[in-house]
Write a protein that holds these residues in place. Structure first.
Motif, mmCIF file in Angstrom:
data_model
loop_
_atom_site.group_PDB
_atom_site.id
_atom_site.type_symbol
_atom_site.label_atom_id
_atom_site.label_comp_id
_atom_site.label_asym_id
_atom_site.label_seq_id
_atom_site.Cartn_x
_atom_site.Cartn_y
_atom_site.Cartn_z
ATOM 1 N N ARG A 5 62.286 -26.510 -10.596
ATOM 2 C CA ARG A 5 61.856 -25.485 -9.659
ATOM 3 C C ARG A 5 61.886 -26.023 -8.230
ATOM 4 N NH1 ARG A 5 56.407 -21.704 -9.191
ATOM 5 N NH2 ARG A 5 56.698 -21.284 -6.964
ATOM 6 N N GLU A 6 61.513 -27.264 -8.065
ATOM 7 C CA GLU A 6 61.482 -27.861 -6.725
ATOM 8 C C GLU A 6 62.875 -27.875 -6.096
ATOM 9 O OE1 GLU A 6 57.904 -28.578 -8.771
ATOM 10 O OE2 GLU A 6 59.941 -29.118 -9.413
ATOM 11 N N GLU A 7 63.897 -28.193 -6.898
ATOM 12 C CA GLU A 7 65.266 -28.163 -6.384
ATOM 13 C C GLU A 7 65.671 -26.752 -5.976
ATOM 14 O OE1 GLU A 7 68.230 -31.098 -8.440
ATOM 15 O OE2 GLU A 7 66.864 -30.344 -9.974
ATOM 16 N N GLN A 8 65.281 -25.771 -6.785
ATOM 17 C CA GLN A 8 65.627 -24.390 -6.478
ATOM 18 C C GLN A 8 64.931 -23.915 -5.205
ATOM 19 O OE1 GLN A 8 65.445 -21.757 -10.024
ATOM 20 N NE2 GLN A 8 65.244 -23.650 -11.206
ATOM 21 N N ASP A 9 63.655 -24.247 -5.068
ATOM 22 C CA ASP A 9 62.912 -23.839 -3.877
ATOM 23 C C ASP A 9 63.492 -24.495 -2.621
ATOM 24 O OD1 ASP A 9 61.304 -22.307 -5.469
ATOM 25 O OD2 ASP A 9 59.499 -23.524 -5.234
ATOM 26 N N ALA A 10 63.839 -25.776 -2.727
ATOM 27 C CA ALA A 10 64.396 -26.484 -1.571
ATOM 28 C C ALA A 10 65.728 -25.869 -1.147
ATOM 29 C CB ALA A 10 64.576 -27.968 -1.893
ATOM 30 N N LEU A 11 66.551 -25.519 -2.140
ATOM 31 C CA LEU A 11 67.827 -24.891 -1.800
ATOM 32 C C LEU A 11 67.612 -23.528 -1.149
ATOM 33 C CD1 LEU A 11 71.204 -24.882 -3.391
ATOM 34 C CD2 LEU A 11 70.142 -22.640 -3.112
ATOM 35 N N ALA B 14 76.876 -27.355 -6.704
ATOM 36 C CA ALA B 14 76.926 -28.537 -5.855
ATOM 37 C C ALA B 14 77.032 -29.816 -6.692
ATOM 38 C CB ALA B 14 75.695 -28.590 -4.951
ATOM 39 N N LYS B 15 76.253 -29.898 -7.762
ATOM 40 C CA LYS B 15 76.278 -31.104 -8.603
ATOM 41 C C LYS B 15 77.632 -31.302 -9.262
ATOM 42 C CE LYS B 15 71.337 -31.481 -9.637
ATOM 43 N NZ LYS B 15 70.282 -31.470 -10.693
ATOM 44 N N HIS B 16 78.217 -30.218 -9.778
ATOM 45 C CA HIS B 16 79.446 -30.362 -10.547
ATOM 46 C C HIS B 16 80.691 -30.402 -9.666
ATOM 47 C CE1 HIS B 16 76.711 -29.457 -13.836
ATOM 48 N NE2 HIS B 16 77.642 -29.927 -14.643
ATOM 49 N N PHE C 107 70.983 -16.460 -7.999
ATOM 50 C CA PHE C 107 69.874 -17.377 -8.255
ATOM 51 C C PHE C 107 70.157 -18.703 -7.549
ATOM 52 C CE2 PHE C 107 70.366 -14.590 -11.930
ATOM 53 C CZ PHE C 107 69.102 -14.001 -11.984
ATOM 54 N N ALA C 108 69.101 -19.337 -7.058
ATOM 55 C CA ALA C 108 69.262 -20.654 -6.445
ATOM 56 C C ALA C 108 69.870 -21.650 -7.434
ATOM 57 C CB ALA C 108 67.917 -21.164 -5.931
ATOM 58 N N VAL C 109 69.594 -21.450 -8.718
ATOM 59 C CA VAL C 109 70.169 -22.296 -9.765
ATOM 60 C C VAL C 109 71.688 -22.411 -9.603
ATOM 61 C CG1 VAL C 109 70.656 -22.399 -12.248
ATOM 62 C CG2 VAL C 109 68.342 -21.901 -11.451
ATOM 63 N N GLU D 186 79.884 -19.885 -22.233
ATOM 64 C CA GLU D 186 79.158 -19.480 -23.425
ATOM 65 C C GLU D 186 78.068 -18.457 -23.116
ATOM 66 O OE1 GLU D 186 77.321 -23.588 -22.296
ATOM 67 O OE2 GLU D 186 79.189 -22.465 -22.001
ATOM 68 N N LYS D 187 77.651 -17.741 -24.135
ATOM 69 C CA LYS D 187 76.658 -16.685 -23.995
ATOM 70 C C LYS D 187 75.388 -17.182 -23.295
ATOM 71 C CE LYS D 187 77.714 -13.993 -28.202
ATOM 72 N NZ LYS D 187 77.130 -13.518 -29.478
ATOM 73 N N GLY D 188 74.974 -16.403 -22.294
ATOM 74 C CA GLY D 188 73.685 -16.664 -21.672
ATOM 75 C C GLY D 188 73.657 -17.803 -20.664
ATOM 76 N N PHE D 189 74.832 -18.212 -20.127
ATOM 77 C CA PHE D 189 74.880 -19.317 -19.162
ATOM 78 C C PHE D 189 75.731 -18.930 -17.950
ATOM 79 C CE2 PHE D 189 73.351 -21.368 -22.910
ATOM 80 C CZ PHE D 189 72.534 -22.402 -22.450
ATOM 81 N N MET D 190 75.434 -17.769 -17.377
ATOM 82 C CA MET D 190 76.267 -17.176 -16.326
ATOM 83 C C MET D 190 76.537 -18.123 -15.156
ATOM 84 S SD MET D 190 75.642 -13.550 -14.316
ATOM 85 C CE MET D 190 74.112 -14.081 -13.518
ATOM 86 N N ALA D 191 75.520 -18.823 -14.671
ATOM 87 C CA ALA D 191 75.676 -19.649 -13.472
ATOM 88 C C ALA D 191 76.729 -20.740 -13.640
ATOM 89 C CB ALA D 191 74.331 -20.277 -13.088
ATOM 90 N N LYS D 192 76.980 -21.178 -14.863
ATOM 91 C CA LYS D 192 77.959 -22.240 -15.097
ATOM 92 C C LYS D 192 79.391 -21.776 -14.842
ATOM 93 C CE LYS D 192 77.472 -24.705 -18.840
ATOM 94 N NZ LYS D 192 77.216 -25.111 -20.249
ATOM 95 N N ALA D 193 79.659 -20.483 -14.962
ATOM 96 C CA ALA D 193 81.036 -19.981 -14.903
ATOM 97 C C ALA D 193 81.675 -20.162 -13.537
ATOM 98 C CB ALA D 193 81.057 -18.502 -15.296
ATOM 99 N N VAL D 194 80.859 -20.319 -12.492
ATOM 100 C CA VAL D 194 81.409 -20.453 -11.138
ATOM 101 C C VAL D 194 82.253 -21.720 -11.017
ATOM 102 C CG1 VAL D 194 80.836 -20.520 -8.689
ATOM 103 C CG2 VAL D 194 79.423 -19.185 -10.252
ATOM 104 N N VAL D 195 81.853 -22.777 -11.686
ATOM 105 C CA VAL D 195 82.573 -24.051 -11.561
ATOM 106 C C VAL D 195 83.989 -23.959 -12.130
ATOM 107 C CG1 VAL D 195 82.594 -26.466 -12.277
ATOM 108 C CG2 VAL D 195 80.485 -25.438 -11.415
ATOM 109 N N PRO D 196 84.198 -23.518 -13.392
ATOM 110 C CA PRO D 196 85.587 -23.433 -13.870
ATOM 111 C C PRO D 196 86.426 -22.408 -13.123
ATOM 112 C CG PRO D 196 84.046 -22.542 -15.496
ATOM 113 C CD PRO D 196 83.236 -23.246 -14.472
#
Length: 394
Positions: A174-180, A330-332, A322-324, A287-297
């Motif tokens: 949560r702290e990473e999300q709030d900071a972003l 950024a990490k990937h 979402f901040a997530v 995969e199902k239920g992991f929408m934020a990951k799709a931006v990287v590929p």
């Protein structure tokens, strides 16, 4: 998909401000509103609508008479001879519509296409569907906006749940999300103070009838954001959650438009600059239920199609409901979180859906123009654990 013949005229694009759910745009019909703005924008750019050869309309939320969408909007814009596709791909609609228009120009089908993106999340339709097998013939029903946010019929979870799933798997606190979120708000304020958004934004006089009831010069519904304020908010999905009301976007209303042309036509329509080249478009699904990951590929595929490395890109814009999303991206992609989304992003100024990606692309182009040119990457997630990405050259 790779392009080498599709261009945006310099300055050949626009967006209204985005207004919060239930705000000043909530009384306006989204297609009539978008057509009015497009008509004025074309006139301001001295583009004769009758010279255009196609209109591509993007929306995700039905509105009255939208069955006639493309031809109706074309007529209201002043281009009665035009027709074209309606694109509806959830949050990826803006990029998908631009790619469709670019593909038609690329294959020589036409030289000038108007792309109009329009959505209103406020007062979304309440739909009923016939169900002869229902008790007493009772129909099935759906609140289009709310139910779509709340449940993916394939993955069975809500949009919010996808963010929590990615946060848990990737170890994003949560702290990473709030900071972003604070960083993104500060970037937006810096752009506002520098009058960056005036480069493309169309002020709106709200006139649902004969009388102007409001003038909207800038985004409505942006929350002042501080670390202290975010820390006081409760997680949206209970005590074990990490996402709060402050670290996610808000539904909004608005519209945007872009011209997609051959190089010659784009040069003729350009205002104080060289045409902007579309280079690539890509999409991805995870995969199902992991929408934020799709931006990287999606981003990696678009960069590969364009023959560009992430280190070659001057400007990066993401749709980040979402901040997530941005922490994960950024990490990937091995980026500093403050190195992208300068001047604003959908996390802060809201998400009308179809126009969101279009506005982000416009902002990326204008930031690159300010910097003297360079590659622009847009990437953003969309419903169904998908994402779309696009690379342009300014």
């Amino acid at each position: 998909m790779r392009f080498d013949k599709a261009f945006l005229p310099a300055g050949g694009y626009w967006s209204t401000p985005f207004c919060k759910w239930g705000g000043n745009f909530s009384t306006l019909h989204p297609l009539k509103f978008a057509a009015e703005i497009a008509r004025k924008a074309l006139a301001d750019r001295q583009v004769d609508a009758r010279e255009l050869e196609e209109l591509v309309l993007g929306y995700t939320i039905p509105s009255k008479d939208c069955f006639y969408g493309g031809p109706w909007v074309a007529g209201m814009v002043g281009a009665e001879g035009l027709t074209g596709a309606i694109i509806s791909q959830a949050c990826a609609t803006g990029a998908a519509a631009l790619a469709h228009a670019g593909g038609k120009v690329q294959c020589g089908d036409n030289e000038a296409t108007l792309v109009v993106l329009a959505d209103k999340t406020s007062n979304g339709p309440h739909l009923v569907y016939p169900n002869p097998m229902g008790p007493g013939g009772k129909p099935d029903s759906e609140d289009w906006v709310w139910d779509s946010f709340s449940r993916d019929p394939w993955a069975k979870g809500s949009m919010l749940q996808t963010a929590e799933n990615v946060a848990k798997e990737a170890g994003i606190s949560r702290e990473e999300q709030d900071a972003l979120t604070v960083t993104r708000y500060e970037q937006y304020v810096a752009g506002r103070d520098a009058k960056f958004h005036e480069r493309y934004m169309v002020p709106v006089e709200v006139k649902p009838g004969r009388k102007v009831i409001a003038t909207v010069d800038f985004d409505e519904g942006v929350f002042a954001t501080t670390a202290e304020g975010l820390a006081k908010l409760r997680p949206a999905m209970g005590p074990e959650g990490t996402v709060t009301f402050g670290s996610q976007t808000h539904p909004a209303d608005g519209n945007a438009g872009l011209l997609v042309c051959s190089k010659e036509r784009a040069a003729r329509y350009s205002r104080d600059g060289e045409p902007v080249q579309l280079l690539s478009y890509a999409q991805a699904r995870v995969e199902k239920g992991f929408m934020a990951k799709a931006v990287v590929p999606a981003a990696r595929k678009a960069l590969a199609e364009a023959g560009v490395g992430i280190g070659d890109v001057k400007v990066i814009k993401t749709h980040n409901p979402f901040a997530v999303n941005d922490v994960y991206f950024a990490k990937h992609m091995e980026l500093e979180v403050a190195s992208f989304n300068n001047n604003g992003c959908s996390l802060i100024y809201g998400h009308p859906q179809a126009p969101t990606g279009a506005r982000l692309i416009i902002e990326g182009v204008e930031e690159a123009r300010q910097a003297g040119g360079g590659y622009v990457l847009f990437a953003g997630c969309a419903a169904g654990d998908t994402a779309a990405a696009m690379v342009l050259k300014v």
